[in-house]
Design an enzyme around this catalytic site. Structure first.
Site, PDB file in Angstrom:
ATOM      1  N   ASP A 106       0.832  -1.199   0.000  1.00 31.97           N
ATOM      2  CA  ASP A 106       0.000   0.000   0.000  1.00 31.97           C
ATOM      3  C   ASP A 106       0.865   1.248   0.000  1.00 31.97           C
ATOM      4  O   ASP A 106       1.947   1.258   0.590  1.00 31.97           O
ATOM      5  CB  ASP A 106      -0.905  -0.018   1.246  1.00 31.97           C
ATOM      6  CG  ASP A 106      -2.046   0.972   1.158  1.00 31.97           C
ATOM      7  OD1 ASP A 106      -2.324   1.477   0.053  1.00 31.97           O
ATOM      8  OD2 ASP A 106      -2.653   1.256   2.200  1.00 31.97           O
TER       9      ASP A 106
ATOM     10  N   HIS B  17       3.179   3.174  -8.873  1.00 36.72           N
ATOM     11  CA  HIS B  17       3.054   1.742  -9.174  1.00 36.72           C
ATOM     12  C   HIS B  17       4.329   1.212  -9.836  1.00 36.72           C
ATOM     13  O   HIS B  17       4.799   0.113  -9.518  1.00 36.72           O
ATOM     14  CB  HIS B  17       1.860   1.499 -10.098  1.00 36.72           C
ATOM     15  CG  HIS B  17       0.541   1.862  -9.489  1.00 36.72           C
ATOM     16  ND1 HIS B  17       0.179   1.476  -8.223  1.00 36.72           N
ATOM     17  CD2 HIS B  17      -0.499   2.580  -9.985  1.00 36.72           C
ATOM     18  CE1 HIS B  17      -1.033   1.938  -7.959  1.00 36.72           C
ATOM     19  NE2 HIS B  17      -1.457   2.610  -9.011  1.00 36.72           N
TER      20      HIS B  17
ATOM     21  N   LEU C 238      11.270 -20.884  -3.149  1.00 34.56           N
ATOM     22  CA  LEU C 238      10.260 -19.951  -2.678  1.00 34.56           C
ATOM     23  C   LEU C 238       8.977 -20.083  -3.477  1.00 34.56           C
ATOM     24  O   LEU C 238       9.006 -20.146  -4.712  1.00 34.56           O
ATOM     25  CB  LEU C 238      10.783 -18.517  -2.799  1.00 34.56           C
ATOM     26  CG  LEU C 238       9.789 -17.394  -2.442  1.00 34.56           C
ATOM     27  CD1 LEU C 238       9.544 -17.342  -0.940  1.00 34.56           C
ATOM     28  CD2 LEU C 238      10.285 -16.053  -2.976  1.00 34.56           C
TER      29      LEU C 238
END
Length: 240
Positions: free
Chosen positions: A24, A41, A135
């Site tokens: 955020d 972004h 991962l």
């Protein structure tokens, strides 16, 4: 070396197995610099690269990123389109390296409702990395926890379960996250302190770190510090 890193290297149990991040603050980061929201972004994608690179060194097995919520469709069409193009660019530019580093890509949410060309890229990334044992990078795309739980309950009914047969185990087996451990640690950047319809079922016993750092300023070192906070928490799961 941070405490979490040291523990991970020593095989300790304090490193979170599953970290989920609510990314955020991109818009506020851009506004503070008198830039368009899309610049935030774009800069935030560098943070994605940094935390994905750092996660395995911290002993993290699963990293879930809240990339596009089911509520994000309310944003301006141009911004939504930019987000989709940014994700396409990330997959196209990073998939070879992610695959080489043994990263397995998964998705949660109603992601097949995204634009067809993006779905094709996601399908390809999932297929290419499905056998990787490193991962697990989970992208939450067109994701909303209410929707996920509703779909899971509907799946129980569609599978013929009735009444008392629909229990926690039955629902969990039909969640998008089936087969993954619940998040040990949920991080939210930008100073906000809420889940925003994210992993509400899975977060029942998660630890939380809320940081004022805006997402484009969050990096691998910030992830390590969050893991250090986790390392000193005492998790009792309702016990003494």
């Amino acid at each position: 070396m941070t405490a979490a890193t040291a523990s991970a290297k020593a095989g300790g149990a304090v490193a979170p197995r599953h970290v989920a991040i609510i990314m955020d603050g991109n818009g506020r980061w851009a506004k503070a610099r008198h830039l368009p929201r899309v610049a935030g972004h774009k800069s935030g994608m560098e943070s994605v690269r940094s935390v994905v690179k750092m996660a395995p060194d911290l002993g993290i097995e699963v990293l879930t990123l809240y990339a596009f919520s089911s509520e994000n469709w309310k944003r301006p069409e141009e911004e939504v389109g930019f987000l989709f193009n940014l994700l396409k660019s990330y997959l196209q530019s990073e998939i070879a390296e992610l695959d080489a580093k043994n990263v397995q890509i998964r998705c949660i949410g109603n992601w097949r409702a995204l634009p067809a060309d993006l779905v094709t890229l996601i399908d390809g990334a999932i297929e290419r990395t499905k056998d990787n044992a490193g991962l697990k990078l989970v992208l939450a795309l067109n994701y909303g926890s209410h929707d996920e739980i509703t779909r899971a309950v509907r799946a129980c009914v569609a599978d013929g379960l009735t009444g008392g047969q629909i229990d926690e185990a039955a629902i969990e087996a039909r969640l998008d996250t089936a087969g993954l451990p619940a998040p040990d640690l949920i991080i939210r950047t930008s100073g906000e302190e809420r889940l925003s319809n994210f992993m509400m079922w899975q977060a029942a016993y998660s630890e939380f770190v809320f940081t004022p750092v805006l997402w484009p300023d969050f990096d691998g070192d910030a992830l390590a510090r969050a893991c250090d906070h986790f390392a000193v928490r005492e998790r009792r799961y309702g016990g003494i």
